[in-house]
Each structure stands twice: as structure tokens, then as C-alpha cells.
Design a protein around this motif. Sequence first.
Motif, PDB file in Angstrom:
ATOM      1  N   LEU B 226       0.825  -1.203   0.000  1.00  0.00           N
ATOM      2  CA  LEU B 226       0.000   0.000   0.000  1.00  0.00           C
ATOM      3  C   LEU B 226       0.862   1.257   0.000  1.00  0.00           C
ATOM      4  CD1 LEU B 226      -2.801  -1.055   2.451  1.00  0.00           C
ATOM      5  CD2 LEU B 226      -2.993  -0.706   0.007  1.00  0.00           C
ATOM      6  N   GLY B 229       2.009   1.840  -3.349  1.00  0.00           N
ATOM      7  CA  GLY B 229       0.942   2.006  -4.342  1.00  0.00           C
ATOM      8  C   GLY B 229       0.531   0.635  -4.824  1.00  0.00           C
ATOM      9  N   ILE B 230      -0.664   0.222  -4.432  1.00  0.00           N
ATOM     10  CA  ILE B 230      -1.058  -1.169  -4.626  1.00  0.00           C
ATOM     11  C   ILE B 230      -1.160  -1.536  -6.106  1.00  0.00           C
ATOM     12  CG2 ILE B 230      -3.533  -0.636  -4.447  1.00  0.00           C
ATOM     13  CD1 ILE B 230      -2.216  -3.669  -2.736  1.00  0.00           C
ATOM     14  N   VAL B 269       0.872   4.876   8.236  1.00  0.00           N
ATOM     15  CA  VAL B 269      -0.458   5.479   8.119  1.00  0.00           C
ATOM     16  C   VAL B 269      -0.342   6.975   7.865  1.00  0.00           C
ATOM     17  CG1 VAL B 269      -2.577   5.977   9.383  1.00  0.00           C
ATOM     18  CG2 VAL B 269      -1.607   3.699   9.464  1.00  0.00           C
ATOM     19  N   LEU B 272       0.441   7.530   4.364  1.00  0.00           N
ATOM     20  CA  LEU B 272      -0.732   7.268   3.524  1.00  0.00           C
ATOM     21  C   LEU B 272      -1.733   8.413   3.588  1.00  0.00           C
ATOM     22  CD1 LEU B 272      -1.391   3.499   4.012  1.00  0.00           C
ATOM     23  CD2 LEU B 272      -0.565   4.685   1.996  1.00  0.00           C
ATOM     24  N   VAL B 273      -1.868   9.014   4.779  1.00  0.00           N
ATOM     25  CA  VAL B 273      -2.811  10.127   4.875  1.00  0.00           C
ATOM     26  C   VAL B 273      -2.328  11.283   4.010  1.00  0.00           C
ATOM     27  CG1 VAL B 273      -3.717  11.861   6.456  1.00  0.00           C
ATOM     28  CG2 VAL B 273      -3.735   9.483   7.108  1.00  0.00           C
ATOM     29  N   ALA B 274      -1.006  11.459   3.964  1.00  0.00           N
ATOM     30  CA  ALA B 274      -0.467  12.521   3.125  1.00  0.00           C
ATOM     31  C   ALA B 274      -0.597  12.165   1.645  1.00  0.00           C
ATOM     32  CB  ALA B 274       0.991  12.784   3.479  1.00  0.00           C
ATOM     33  N   ARG B 275      -0.387  10.911   1.315  1.00  0.00           N
ATOM     34  CA  ARG B 275      -0.491  10.491  -0.091  1.00  0.00           C
ATOM     35  C   ARG B 275      -1.392   9.264  -0.176  1.00  0.00           C
ATOM     36  NH1 ARG B 275       2.233  12.010  -4.534  1.00  0.00           N
ATOM     37  NH2 ARG B 275       1.686   9.984  -5.359  1.00  0.00           N
ATOM     38  N   PRO B 276      -2.709   9.468  -0.269  1.00  0.00           N
ATOM     39  CA  PRO B 276      -3.650   8.353  -0.144  1.00  0.00           C
ATOM     40  C   PRO B 276      -3.494   7.266  -1.206  1.00  0.00           C
ATOM     41  CG  PRO B 276      -4.775  10.447   0.072  1.00  0.00           C
ATOM     42  CD  PRO B 276      -3.388  10.762  -0.364  1.00  0.00           C
ATOM     43  N   ALA B 277      -2.843   7.536  -2.316  1.00  0.00           N
ATOM     44  CA  ALA B 277      -2.709   6.479  -3.311  1.00  0.00           C
ATOM     45  C   ALA B 277      -1.362   5.776  -3.194  1.00  0.00           C
ATOM     46  CB  ALA B 277      -2.877   7.046  -4.712  1.00  0.00           C
ATOM     47  N   GLY B 278      -0.625   6.029  -2.126  1.00  0.00           N
ATOM     48  CA  GLY B 278       0.684   5.425  -1.978  1.00  0.00           C
ATOM     49  C   GLY B 278       1.743   6.295  -2.637  1.00  0.00           C
TER      50      GLY B 278
END
Lengths: 319, 288
Positions: B226, B229-230, B269, B272-278
Motif C-alpha cells: 500500500l 501504491g497497490i 499510516v 498514507l494520509v499525506a499520499r492516499p494512493a501510496g
Amino acid sequence: MSGGRTVGLAALLALAALVPFVVGSFHLLQATMVIVYAIALLGLNILTGYNGQISLGHGAFYAIGAYVTAVLLDRTGVPYWATIPIAGTVCLLAGFLFGLPALRLEGLYLALSTFALAVATPQLLKFRALESWTGGGQGLFVPTFQAPFGLPLAWDQWLYLIALAIAAVLFLLAWNLLRGSIGLAIVAIRDHPVAAASMGIDVARTKALTFGVSAMYTGIAGSLGALVAQFVAPDSFSFLLSLSFLVGSVIGGVASISGAVFGAIFIQFVPDLADQVSKALTGAVYGLLLIGMMALMPGGAVGFLQAVRRRWPRVRVDQ
Amino acid sequence: MDAFLHQFLSGLATGGIYATFGLALVMIFQATHYINFAQGEQAMFSAYIALILIQAGLPYWAAFATALVFAFVSGVAIERLVVRPFNDAPVLSVVVVFLGMLFIINSLAGWLFTYGVQAFPSPFPPGLGNRFLSGHEIGTILVTLATLAAVYLFFRHTRLGLAMRAAAENPEASRLVGIRVGWTLALGWGLAGAIGAVAAIMAAPVIYIEPNMMAGILLYGFAAALLGGINNPWGAVAGGFIVGVIENLAGAYVIGTELKLSVALVIIVVVLVARPAGLFGTSIVGRV
């Protein structure tokens, strides 16, 4: 709710209230835990089923609720009944605060973040700096209590009745919440966030609030669970608890209110059942049961019942 | 400085395991949009097969290869027999099926091989090591790189690899040009199984082998996939190395081993919050 259904549910509730007077204390404990789990699963259903936010970490909120009750009883003179709403409020806040950053995450990313919460929970509870409050790895004992007003009830009978009353109120509230305009907004966000936003729904606020309400339900369950178990320890709240909540939720029927009850019965009794079938292969029996249940009823117990009802419509006319 | 370099490089070695495992998860995700929660248990079971063959006297690399074949075949079988019937089921039901598989394989392993912790041999002589890395850590990094190279060559330069990419990208069009999409899917599960097994066999000498050995690696591999970027295999690999290094440095300098897992997860986490798509992923934009 049609008149017939109201009467039916009231009768069911009355029947459930008789349980503590007819079964022994072991089965009563199990029945109480079914109620506790049903409240927890209802919280998860509101979030995952109705709002479409997958949580693999609701065990964390259950743990917070349990520890709030345990620490309050251990440290302060707060009476046991007052710790339940306090636990609910703390979890409402915790869920809301966790829900805010989680807003940015969708699907699997949210699943990972909540799963991380579930994995971190026992470690945080064992953390040395908090040990004077949480009792560290040893956990805390939760004292028992007497029924008030000199009622001739044992504590477990009384506790069952408290749990049943709280569950009845919370189920009614959830039903009311979900059928109203807020409920429609919650579901609309699940089905189509963009369309929901363009209809004027405040997506961010609704999602964060849903997270809070969901955590509150699960936290109240945790608080009751601590009173039932008379003990809290970090290892009772491992990520397996969160997974079993998810399993219960899906097995019961994730986007439903009554599904929470079926799911609670499943997670309370089926692991023991699997254990009785085979001591050596408990996990395998449980896993097979899970897969089998999903093959037979992919929509959970409630989805299955709905399908049955559609197949054989009732002859009687509702009036 | 030496100590820091040691922690950093040894983070890369564990990161290689997460990268390999994350790649296995991404392979299945790209074709099906599911995360296979039973991937870790499949890998653990294959590692036990390798251990038994080694104990029976087979040379290490022969046992290694046989275990990979086993992992491949069982991956294909799981797709055909268990997962396929749930093609049309709701996502959460499929998640429960994966969890069911996790419990089944875990319990079978405990029953067949006992729940006791066992040592697992490393094929790499300690003499391979230097003052920063042990022989096994260097070997792990080499095996990781070899695996990645093999996967890259397979998907880039073989017809079958091309067909699999096509089937994942656009199943309908692929079917029209004669690709048997169902079988490429099963093949993907087989390959993911084999790649996961590599991760488990490389991890086993360090964390020892027992039925629950993969819980942490599954979580970190998931996080790696994740984080990178999945929908991007190379992102997953990069994510794996990053997670390994974060984990090691956090454990050594920030908080101690007690909260290592929590801290690493919090960092992930936050990223991820900063870059939600990974870090290297692209967000999927759909038509409304």
C-alpha cells in the motif's frame, strides 16, 4: 415498523428478559456475551455495512471501552453503571478523531490503517509508561457489584438485564438513525460519494460522525464485556478480536441491524463448537465453516432470510 | 555511524523479504482486486515442505525448488477450487473466505508439523558476511534481487507474461484475442504463491519457523504494497525496502523493540494520509 412487528419484537424482548431466570450461570454468561457482541457488531455494521468504510480494527474500540471501565473502577469511585456511558463517550471521541484522517483513505487503505490500530492496541496497553494505569501485561481486575434497591438478583442476572436493556435502546436508536435523513446520507455516501456530495451531503462530516457513532457502540460493548469478564488484559484484545468482529458482521449480514444478533451468536458459539468437533484441528473446522457459510449464504444470515422470503412469499396479508 | 549503517543495511535485508511478499500480494491484487489474507499461511506451509525435504536429506536448493513448485501448484489449486466459486460474491464475503483459508492452513500446519518453534537452515555461509551484514542478510538481499529480476523478465519478455498483464488490464479484450483469462488468473495465484514462499523461506532462518510466523510479514508486506501504491508492483518493492528500513531504525533509535511495530505502522499510516494512493501509485479516477 408495522404493528405486528412491534408486537413481535416486544414479545422477543420479554422472552429474552426471562432468560436469566431459567438458565444456569454458565449459559447466562454466554447469553450476556451474545448481547455484548451484538452491540459491538451493530457498531461495525453501521460503519462497514451502511457507510461502506471497512474496519479491521474495531477490537481497538472494544478494548478502549473495556479499559475505560476497568481503570475508572480501579482508580476512582465512579459507580459501575456510570462507567458505561463514559466509555461510550470516550469511544465516540476516539472514533471521531480516528475517522478524521481516515477520511482520506478508502477501501484497502482504510482496512490497513484500522488493522494497524488493531495490531498496535495490545502493544500500547502493555506499554510501560501506561502501566500504572493499565496494569501492563497483567491487566486489571474488575470488581463485581450488587443489584440495586435490594432486588433479589445475583450480579450476573442483573448484569444480563442491564446489557439487554442497553442493547434494546441502542438497537432502537440505530434503527431510528438509519431510517431517517442521516441514515439516507450515510448510505448514499457508501453507494456514490460524488453524487452524495452533489446532493449537498457533507461527506467528510458524515463519515467522521459515522465512525464516531460506530466506535461508541463498540466501546459500550467493550465496557459491558469488561464487567462480564471481571478482568481486562491486553492479550484479550489482539487483532484476532477485530477479525472475529468482521467475520461476525459478514456472517450475520453486514448491511443490516438484525444481522448483528446472528453474527454475535456465531462468534460466541461457533469457535467452541469447532473446538468440540476436533481438538487438534479447531482452526481448520472453523475455517471450513466460514467458507461453507459464505458459499451457502454470501449475503450473510439476513441476506439468506431475505432470499428465502422472496422465494416463498408469505400467504398471510399484513394488515 | 557504523551502528547506523548496520541498522540501515540490515533493514534493507528484512525489507527485501517484505518487498518479495508485497509483490506476491500485488500480483493477486492486480488481477482480482483482492488482498489474499491467506498468502502468508500458504507461504509458511511451503516453507515447512522445504524444511521437511531438507531434514530428509535433500540438498538445500533442491528442497527450495521443490517447495516453490509445491507453492505454485497449491496456489493454482486454491484459485481453481476455493476462490473461483466466489467470483460473484460481495467483497467482504471473499475477505471472510480468505480468513477461513488462513485458519484452515494455519491449523493444518500446527497439526502436521506441531506448533513448536523450529530452527531453519540458511544456505549462506557466515563467511559471506562483513562487519555490517551477516551472511544470511547478504544472501537474502541477493535472492530478493534475483526474484525481482526473474519476475521482471517473465512479465516483460515472455508471451505468457504479456498475456497475464493483458488479462489483468482488460479481461474482456484479452478473451477476444484468445487469452484464456481464467487460467492466467490461476497462473497468477500460482506465481504469487511461489514468490510468497521465497519470502517465507528467506525469513525462516531469522524468525524461526512456526505456524504463526507470517503474521508480522503479512502485515508489513500489506503495508509495503500500500505504501508503494497497490497498483504498481515496483512501488510495492520500493515500499518493502522502505518499510524494512523504517522498522529497523524505529526499533533501534526511536522507541525500542517494544513498540517497534506500532511506530512503524503509525509512520506508514501518516504517509498514507499525506499520499492516499501510496508513494508511487496513481489514484484511480472513475467516470461519474
